[in-house]
Design a protein around this motif. Sequence first.
Motif, mmCIF file in Angstrom:
data_model
loop_
_atom_site.group_PDB
_atom_site.id
_atom_site.type_symbol
_atom_site.label_atom_id
_atom_site.label_comp_id
_atom_site.label_asym_id
_atom_site.label_seq_id
_atom_site.Cartn_x
_atom_site.Cartn_y
_atom_site.Cartn_z
ATOM 1 N N SER A 79 38.946 -66.202 -78.844
ATOM 2 C CA SER A 79 38.082 -65.075 -78.502
ATOM 3 C C SER A 79 36.734 -65.571 -77.999
ATOM 4 C CB SER A 79 37.864 -64.177 -79.717
ATOM 5 O OG SER A 79 39.095 -63.778 -80.245
ATOM 6 N N VAL A 80 36.164 -66.530 -78.707
ATOM 7 C CA VAL A 80 34.816 -66.962 -78.346
ATOM 8 C C VAL A 80 34.821 -67.799 -77.067
ATOM 9 C CG1 VAL A 80 32.861 -68.383 -79.064
ATOM 10 C CG2 VAL A 80 33.958 -66.837 -80.698
ATOM 11 N N PHE A 81 35.819 -68.683 -76.907
ATOM 12 C CA PHE A 81 35.750 -69.615 -75.786
ATOM 13 C C PHE A 81 36.557 -69.187 -74.571
ATOM 14 C CE2 PHE A 81 34.672 -72.184 -79.526
ATOM 15 C CZ PHE A 81 33.384 -72.527 -79.144
ATOM 16 N N ILE A 82 37.391 -68.185 -74.704
ATOM 17 C CA ILE A 82 38.119 -67.710 -73.521
ATOM 18 C C ILE A 82 37.771 -66.254 -73.210
ATOM 19 C CG2 ILE A 82 40.403 -67.210 -72.573
ATOM 20 C CD1 ILE A 82 41.374 -69.745 -73.905
ATOM 21 N N GLN A 83 37.895 -65.397 -74.237
ATOM 22 C CA GLN A 83 37.646 -63.975 -73.996
ATOM 23 C C GLN A 83 36.184 -63.721 -73.609
ATOM 24 O OE1 GLN A 83 37.593 -61.525 -77.531
ATOM 25 N NE2 GLN A 83 38.943 -60.050 -76.537
ATOM 26 N N LEU A 84 35.249 -64.260 -74.380
ATOM 27 C CA LEU A 84 33.839 -63.966 -74.106
ATOM 28 C C LEU A 84 33.363 -64.525 -72.762
ATOM 29 C CD1 LEU A 84 32.054 -64.136 -77.576
ATOM 30 C CD2 LEU A 84 33.146 -62.222 -76.422
ATOM 31 N N PRO A 85 33.726 -65.769 -72.380
ATOM 32 C CA PRO A 85 33.313 -66.209 -71.041
ATOM 33 C C PRO A 85 33.861 -65.318 -69.934
ATOM 34 C CG PRO A 85 33.951 -68.090 -72.364
ATOM 35 C CD PRO A 85 34.289 -66.877 -73.174
ATOM 36 N N ILE A 86 35.127 -64.890 -70.067
ATOM 37 C CA ILE A 86 35.676 -63.983 -69.041
ATOM 38 C C ILE A 86 34.846 -62.703 -69.014
ATOM 39 C CG2 ILE A 86 37.655 -62.562 -68.384
ATOM 40 C CD1 ILE A 86 39.477 -64.669 -69.638
ATOM 41 N N ALA A 87 34.564 -62.174 -70.213
ATOM 42 C CA ALA A 87 33.787 -60.940 -70.293
ATOM 43 C C ALA A 87 32.406 -61.137 -69.661
ATOM 44 C CB ALA A 87 33.639 -60.511 -71.754
ATOM 45 N N LEU A 88 31.799 -62.263 -69.939
ATOM 46 C CA LEU A 88 30.457 -62.535 -69.409
ATOM 47 C C LEU A 88 30.485 -62.628 -67.889
ATOM 48 C CD1 LEU A 88 27.489 -63.232 -69.952
ATOM 49 C CD2 LEU A 88 28.155 -65.620 -70.174
ATOM 50 N N LEU A 89 31.491 -63.333 -67.383
ATOM 51 C CA LEU A 89 31.607 -63.491 -65.933
ATOM 52 C C LEU A 89 31.697 -62.125 -65.251
ATOM 53 C CD1 LEU A 89 32.122 -65.422 -63.500
ATOM 54 C CD2 LEU A 89 34.561 -65.030 -63.899
ATOM 55 N N PHE A 90 32.595 -61.280 -65.764
ATOM 56 C CA PHE A 90 32.776 -59.986 -65.110
ATOM 57 C C PHE A 90 31.577 -59.068 -65.342
ATOM 58 C CE2 PHE A 90 37.035 -61.543 -64.742
ATOM 59 C CZ PHE A 90 37.395 -61.084 -63.493
ATOM 60 N N ALA A 91 30.951 -59.193 -66.496
ATOM 61 C CA ALA A 91 29.754 -58.393 -66.749
ATOM 62 C C ALA A 91 28.678 -58.734 -65.722
ATOM 63 C CB ALA A 91 29.246 -58.652 -68.161
ATOM 64 N N LEU A 92 28.511 -60.025 -65.432
ATOM 65 C CA LEU A 92 27.473 -60.437 -64.490
ATOM 66 C C LEU A 92 27.817 -60.000 -63.074
ATOM 67 C CD1 LEU A 92 26.552 -63.984 -65.828
ATOM 68 C CD2 LEU A 92 25.244 -61.871 -66.020
ATOM 69 N N ILE A 93 29.095 -60.184 -62.699
ATOM 70 C CA ILE A 93 29.485 -59.764 -61.348
ATOM 71 C C ILE A 93 29.191 -58.278 -61.164
ATOM 72 C CG2 ILE A 93 31.417 -59.426 -59.771
ATOM 73 C CD1 ILE A 93 32.740 -61.892 -60.950
ATOM 74 N N LEU A 94 29.573 -57.473 -62.166
ATOM 75 C CA LEU A 94 29.370 -56.029 -62.041
ATOM 76 C C LEU A 94 27.889 -55.681 -62.098
ATOM 77 C CD1 LEU A 94 32.278 -54.465 -64.109
ATOM 78 C CD2 LEU A 94 32.082 -54.749 -61.645
ATOM 79 N N ALA A 95 27.154 -56.376 -62.951
ATOM 80 C CA ALA A 95 25.743 -56.032 -63.105
ATOM 81 C C ALA A 95 24.934 -56.353 -61.849
ATOM 82 C CB ALA A 95 25.152 -56.774 -64.309
ATOM 83 N N TYR A 96 25.400 -57.333 -61.050
ATOM 84 C CA TYR A 96 24.706 -57.642 -59.808
ATOM 85 C C TYR A 96 25.006 -56.616 -58.731
ATOM 86 C CZ TYR A 96 23.079 -62.156 -61.466
ATOM 87 O OH TYR A 96 22.442 -63.141 -62.149
ATOM 88 N N GLY A 97 25.763 -55.594 -59.084
ATOM 89 C CA GLY A 97 25.988 -54.514 -58.135
ATOM 90 C C GLY A 97 27.126 -54.783 -57.182
ATOM 91 N N ALA A 98 28.225 -55.358 -57.683
ATOM 92 C CA ALA A 98 29.394 -55.528 -56.821
ATOM 93 C C ALA A 98 29.918 -54.152 -56.422
ATOM 94 C CB ALA A 98 30.479 -56.308 -57.560
ATOM 95 N N LYS A 99 30.666 -54.131 -55.323
ATOM 96 C CA LYS A 99 31.215 -52.872 -54.850
ATOM 97 C C LYS A 99 32.183 -52.325 -55.899
ATOM 98 C CE LYS A 99 32.726 -51.174 -50.397
ATOM 99 N NZ LYS A 99 33.569 -51.528 -49.248
ATOM 100 N N GLY A 100 32.091 -51.045 -56.203
ATOM 101 C CA GLY A 100 32.994 -50.458 -57.179
ATOM 102 C C GLY A 100 32.576 -50.738 -58.618
ATOM 103 N N GLU A 101 31.298 -51.019 -58.790
ATOM 104 C CA GLU A 101 30.750 -51.343 -60.116
ATOM 105 C C GLU A 101 31.213 -50.381 -61.206
ATOM 106 O OE1 GLU A 101 26.520 -51.647 -59.854
ATOM 107 O OE2 GLU A 101 26.229 -51.545 -62.023
ATOM 108 N N ASN A 102 30.981 -49.094 -60.982
ATOM 109 C CA ASN A 102 31.321 -48.113 -62.021
ATOM 110 C C ASN A 102 32.815 -47.974 -62.225
ATOM 111 O OD1 ASN A 102 28.727 -47.442 -62.730
ATOM 112 N ND2 ASN A 102 28.556 -45.988 -61.028
ATOM 113 N N PHE A 103 33.536 -48.014 -61.104
ATOM 114 C CA PHE A 103 34.983 -47.874 -61.172
ATOM 115 C C PHE A 103 35.587 -48.987 -62.023
ATOM 116 C CE2 PHE A 103 39.105 -49.240 -59.463
ATOM 117 C CZ PHE A 103 39.852 -48.102 -59.727
ATOM 118 N N TYR A 104 35.228 -50.225 -61.711
ATOM 119 C CA TYR A 104 35.820 -51.348 -62.438
ATOM 120 C C TYR A 104 35.401 -51.366 -63.904
ATOM 121 C CZ TYR A 104 37.788 -53.292 -58.217
ATOM 122 O OH TYR A 104 38.537 -53.476 -57.090
#
Lengths: 294, 294
Positions: A79-104
């Motif tokens: 959870s800590v070394f696989i799940q959380l990094p994935i979550a962090l990566l996608f959180a950052l991509i979405l937070a930078y305003g990727a297209k479809g932010e709210n949808f995804y």
Amino acid sequence: MDRVLRDKKAICVFILPALILFTVIAVLPIFFSGYYGMLEWDGIGQGTFVGFKNYINLFADNDVFIKAIKNSFILAGLSVFIQLPIALLFALILAYGAKGENFYRTVYFIPVIISTVVIGQLWMKIYNPSYGLLNTFLRSVGFESAARVWLGTAETSLMSAFVPIVWQYVGYHMLLMYAAAKSIPGEIYEAARIDGASHMKTSLSITIPLMQPIIKVCVTFAVIGSLKSFDLIYILTNGGPVHSSEVPGTLMFNTIFHKFMYGNGSAMAVFIIVECLVLTVIIQRLFKVEQITY
Amino acid sequence: MKEETLKGKLWTVHISKRDSNHKIGRYILSIILALFGFIQLYPLIWLVLFSLKDNSEIFGGNIVGLPEKFLWQNYSSALFNGNVMHYFLNSVIVTFSTIAISGLLACMASYAIARMKWKLSKTVLIFFLLGLMIPIHAALLPLFLILRDLKLLNSYWALIIPYVAFALPMAIFILTGFFQTIPKEMEESACIDGCSIYRTFYAIMLPLVKPAIATISIFTYLSAWNELMFAITFISKQQFKTLTVGIMSLAGQYITEWGPIGAGLVVSTLPTIIIYVLMSDQVQKSLTAGAVKG
């Protein structure tokens, strides 16, 4: 006004129902469990008091319990070394305003709200040896030999039971991190942007450090959630085959309700609580976060 | 002059190159986001697909695709032969009683803690908040024995009482925070008008905390609707089974027939999905409210 708000009777009327219910149903049972843990008891009649024997036995002659703890730590690590990094990566991509932010963001969160029973039954079908999604996929891309009885084989049961857990809650951590990343004021980035720093660089040197408090929360949730995991493992493998995917939660449940060893099971329950409290404190210590002010 | 245009041109070239890099980057990002969305969503779509197929279709090779014929009778056999309808109603009864009772008790307690003046209010709040950290494992056996002795096993109360007790900490946590933000003048004017404290609470304060009540209701809904460990322990009679326990029996009953199981899983998830579609932001906020403040 003050007099009205100091009305002792009214205070009692407001607070007591919740307080009594909470104390009797949620708090006192912990002490009962602590006491049951000192009994040798099958639930019928009176138990015999045996002191700390059950607690010692958890570790002295109980390979299965140690294995269960080890498994729960493996899950925590995943959870800590696989799940959380994935979550962090996608959180950052979405937070930078990727297209479809709210949808995804909305889509990624869906598995979180679905009941573990549904998720468990669904993944049992995914893992079905003959007609499941996974083996069908492997066969169709030519990895016939990779197809196997995922949940029924001791070598693969543990990881197969953990994958749905990681899959289900990744969206939860993502949302927490996303909200935190979004709440960092824009001006902070401006200076970096003027200096020409890339997204990657601003993430590493600005966003992630500022997100430390929420990362601490996520790590705590991920670790505690893993240590007390029960639902999905119970549904998918019930700890088997031959205890290969056992976690403390399933072992405790089966010890109490299938083997009727109330004393042993209660000792396990108490251990789980203490373990969770200790690890919460350790994680808080590990993250010595200074108060960040924007 | 000439030199300057050249410089300008170079600059434009530089920018457009950066832009096209940027474009490719965005393109890759979109693919990654969509792929992850597919991973999170496809298992659920697949569930809906196989809930409409029969075994001959699934075992005949059409595992992944659309059903040849939409078999709605899977739904009727799950609902009626498989008793899903019955489990569903039980879940509705238990969940909504839990929401109503825990909401009321939490509002009363939070009002006393946040607005009224007494010495132990902080201590009581901390006591409740400790409940956020109690894993339900430790309460399982003691509650089972208490409910057995009170002859409450296999009744709606066997679930409602524990669910309410364990819903209180989070509800009180969110509500006290909300009550504290309401200006004092609201109560003062009511007091001058001669309102009793009970009337002030009921007629003035409760309407003001409606948004927080919505938040805790969603939270309580999800935890009660999806709860497994208490439900499988405290309920064994068909008559009182909620969806989580019921689905486990359904899966046993239709062990080789995928369609009706799938239909049962879809039906039990439907209310959650409807709530989520109607107010996804509110649901996301409810589930993260505790973590973000804590």
